[in-house]
Motif scaffolding. Structure first.
Motif, PDB file in Angstrom:
ATOM      1  N   SER A 224       3.931 -21.183   9.408  1.00 32.48           N
ATOM      2  CA  SER A 224       2.597 -21.743   9.604  1.00 32.48           C
ATOM      3  C   SER A 224       2.276 -22.035  11.065  1.00 32.48           C
ATOM      4  N   TRP A 225       3.271 -22.111  11.919  1.00 35.18           N
ATOM      5  CA  TRP A 225       3.044 -22.396  13.330  1.00 35.18           C
ATOM      6  C   TRP A 225       2.554 -21.172  14.091  1.00 35.18           C
ATOM      7  N   GLN A 226       2.654 -20.017  13.500  1.00 32.74           N
ATOM      8  CA  GLN A 226       2.315 -18.791  14.200  1.00 32.74           C
ATOM      9  C   GLN A 226       0.815 -18.660  14.413  1.00 32.74           C
ATOM     10  N   ARG A 227       0.489 -18.080  15.536  1.00 29.77           N
ATOM     11  CA  ARG A 227      -0.901 -17.749  15.809  1.00 29.77           C
ATOM     12  C   ARG A 227      -1.122 -16.334  15.289  1.00 29.77           C
ATOM     13  N   GLY A 228      -2.177 -16.133  14.535  1.00 30.87           N
ATOM     14  CA  GLY A 228      -2.441 -14.865  13.877  1.00 30.87           C
ATOM     15  C   GLY A 228      -2.383 -13.651  14.778  1.00 30.87           C
ATOM     16  N   GLY A 229      -2.831 -13.768  16.008  1.00 30.83           N
ATOM     17  CA  GLY A 229      -2.867 -12.618  16.894  1.00 30.83           C
ATOM     18  C   GLY A 229      -1.624 -12.444  17.743  1.00 30.83           C
ATOM     19  N   ASP A 230      -0.626 -13.287  17.577  1.00 33.16           N
ATOM     20  CA  ASP A 230       0.563 -13.219  18.415  1.00 33.16           C
ATOM     21  C   ASP A 230       1.643 -12.399  17.713  1.00 33.16           C
ATOM     22  N   ASP A 231       1.622 -11.123  17.971  1.00 27.79           N
ATOM     23  CA  ASP A 231       2.492 -10.159  17.318  1.00 27.79           C
ATOM     24  C   ASP A 231       3.981 -10.513  17.482  1.00 27.79           C
ATOM     25  N   ALA A 232       4.379 -10.915  18.683  1.00 23.55           N
ATOM     26  CA  ALA A 232       5.783 -11.241  18.925  1.00 23.55           C
ATOM     27  C   ALA A 232       6.215 -12.442  18.096  1.00 23.55           C
ATOM     28  N   ASP A 233       5.390 -13.475  18.062  1.00 23.72           N
ATOM     29  CA  ASP A 233       5.738 -14.667  17.294  1.00 23.72           C
ATOM     30  C   ASP A 233       5.792 -14.384  15.799  1.00 23.72           C
ATOM     31  N   ILE A 234       4.973 -13.467  15.332  1.00 22.67           N
ATOM     32  CA  ILE A 234       5.028 -13.093  13.918  1.00 22.67           C
ATOM     33  C   ILE A 234       6.385 -12.465  13.605  1.00 22.67           C
ATOM     34  N   GLN A 235       6.841 -11.568  14.461  1.00 25.53           N
ATOM     35  CA  GLN A 235       8.144 -10.930  14.245  1.00 25.53           C
ATOM     36  C   GLN A 235       9.274 -11.956  14.358  1.00 25.53           C
ATOM     37  N   LEU A 236       9.169 -12.844  15.336  1.00 24.50           N
ATOM     38  CA  LEU A 236      10.174 -13.895  15.504  1.00 24.50           C
ATOM     39  C   LEU A 236      10.219 -14.790  14.272  1.00 24.50           C
ATOM     40  N   GLY A 237       9.053 -15.187  13.790  1.00 20.35           N
ATOM     41  CA  GLY A 237       8.990 -16.047  12.607  1.00 20.35           C
ATOM     42  C   GLY A 237       9.576 -15.389  11.375  1.00 20.35           C
ATOM     43  N   LYS A 238       9.336 -14.092  11.210  1.00 26.33           N
ATOM     44  CA  LYS A 238       9.915 -13.377  10.075  1.00 26.33           C
ATOM     45  C   LYS A 238      11.431 -13.331  10.173  1.00 26.33           C
ATOM     46  N   ALA A 239      11.946 -13.082  11.373  1.00 24.36           N
ATOM     47  CA  ALA A 239      13.406 -13.074  11.554  1.00 24.36           C
ATOM     48  C   ALA A 239      13.979 -14.453  11.244  1.00 24.36           C
ATOM     49  N   CYS A 240      13.326 -15.505  11.741  1.00 25.74           N
ATOM     50  CA  CYS A 240      13.790 -16.873  11.471  1.00 25.74           C
ATOM     51  C   CYS A 240      13.781 -17.164   9.969  1.00 25.74           C
ATOM     52  N   ALA A 241      12.719 -16.750   9.288  1.00 25.23           N
ATOM     53  CA  ALA A 241      12.609 -17.001   7.847  1.00 25.23           C
ATOM     54  C   ALA A 241      13.712 -16.265   7.075  1.00 25.23           C
ATOM     55  N   MET A 242      13.986 -15.031   7.451  1.00 28.38           N
ATOM     56  CA  MET A 242      15.044 -14.270   6.773  1.00 28.38           C
ATOM     57  C   MET A 242      16.411 -14.902   7.001  1.00 28.38           C
ATOM     58  N   LEU A 243      16.657 -15.343   8.218  1.00 31.63           N
ATOM     59  CA  LEU A 243      17.936 -16.005   8.500  1.00 31.63           C
ATOM     60  C   LEU A 243      18.037 -17.325   7.744  1.00 31.63           C
ATOM     61  N   GLY A 244      16.931 -18.038   7.628  1.00 31.54           N
ATOM     62  CA  GLY A 244      16.920 -19.284   6.860  1.00 31.54           C
ATOM     63  C   GLY A 244      17.242 -19.042   5.395  1.00 31.54           C
ATOM     64  N   THR A 245      16.702 -17.978   4.847  1.00 33.16           N
ATOM     65  CA  THR A 245      17.004 -17.626   3.453  1.00 33.16           C
ATOM     66  C   THR A 245      18.474 -17.263   3.306  1.00 33.16           C
ATOM     67  N   CYS A 246      19.014 -16.538   4.267  1.00 31.88           N
ATOM     68  CA  CYS A 246      20.456 -16.223   4.236  1.00 31.88           C
ATOM     69  C   CYS A 246      21.296 -17.495   4.243  1.00 31.88           C
ATOM     70  N   ARG A 247      20.886 -18.451   5.083  1.00 29.60           N
ATOM     71  CA  ARG A 247      21.626 -19.724   5.140  1.00 29.60           C
ATOM     72  C   ARG A 247      21.632 -20.397   3.777  1.00 29.60           C
ATOM     73  N   GLN A 248      20.487 -20.376   3.112  1.00 35.69           N
ATOM     74  CA  GLN A 248      20.394 -20.997   1.796  1.00 35.69           C
ATOM     75  C   GLN A 248      21.217 -20.229   0.765  1.00 35.69           C
ATOM     76  N   LEU A 249      21.161 -18.927   0.804  1.00 33.71           N
ATOM     77  CA  LEU A 249      21.889 -18.116  -0.176  1.00 33.71           C
ATOM     78  C   LEU A 249      23.397 -18.248  -0.037  1.00 33.71           C
ATOM     79  N   ARG A 250      23.877 -18.401   1.171  1.00 35.84           N
ATOM     80  CA  ARG A 250      25.333 -18.469   1.342  1.00 35.84           C
ATOM     81  C   ARG A 250      25.909 -19.812   0.890  1.00 35.84           C
ATOM     82  N   GLU A 251      25.038 -20.775   0.674  1.00 34.09           N
ATOM     83  CA  GLU A 251      25.471 -22.081   0.177  1.00 34.09           C
ATOM     84  C   GLU A 251      25.352 -22.126  -1.340  1.00 34.09           C
ATOM     85  N   GLY A 252      26.283 -21.546  -2.035  1.00 32.61           N
ATOM     86  CA  GLY A 252      26.295 -21.713  -3.478  1.00 32.61           C
ATOM     87  C   GLY A 252      25.810 -20.533  -4.290  1.00 32.61           C
TER      88      GLY A 252
END
Length: 169
Positions: A30-58
């Motif tokens: 939600s912090w991303q600015r719609g027109g900021d292409d780099a931040d969108i890609q960064l946010g997606k990478a962060c979200a995927m890594l966050g999901t991995c963190r959750q999945l590896r716990e249990g």
């Protein structure tokens, strides 16, 4: 479950997208600015890594961890390319283009990181995805660690700590 339920579900998805009423954005994006292409890609990478963190716990859903790790690596690469060059996300039509561009820029010195990951990805990603090979726990955790290290390296290299949402997880 009948065909009519499938048709109704598809119609609902199409209607939501058509109306632009997809609901609240994912908190970590939600912090991303719609027109900021780099931040969108960064946010997606962060979200995927966050999901991995959750999945590896249990969980033992190693296929998902591996798949998300491959995707997080590619999104981290794409973030760097869009943020640090004149590239746009739409410049990359397939996986290989992202890896080739990272390799050409020699971001990882002479270690051949991008080429090695691309060769490994093209050989093994679909084998795990289509259940030809089944990744074990050690491999899944190693893939997650690789994705995390690449992400951290590129965020640091781009001096983008303040824009990385990984600390939110």
């Amino acid at each position: 479950m009948g065909l009519s339920e499938v048709v109704d579900a598809l119609a609902r998805v199409e209607r939501l997208v058509e109306d632009g009423e997809t609901g609240p954005a994912q908190d970590s994006l939600s912090w991303q600015r719609g027109g900021d292409d780099a931040d969108i890609q960064l946010g997606k990478a962060c979200a995927m890594l966050g999901t991995c963190r959750q999945l590896r716990e249990g969980t033992n859903n190693y296929v998902s961890i591996v798949k998300l790790s491959f995707n997080a690596i590619e999104r981290s690469f794409q973030f760097y390319l869009v943020d640090m060059t004149a590239a746009e996300s739409t410049d990359y039509r397939n996986h290989a283009e992202v890896f080739d561009d990272i390799a050409a820029r020699n971001i990882f010195s002479d270690e051949g990181i991008a080429s090695r990951i691309d060769a490994f990805r093209s050989e093994h990603r679909s084998r795990f995805y289509y259940d030809i090979d089944r990744p074990g726990r050690d491999f899944a955790m190693a893939m997650y660690e690789l994705a995390e290290k690449i992400h951290q390296y590129l965020v640091e290299f781009a001096d983008a700590h303040s824009r990385c949402s990984c600390e939110m997880y």
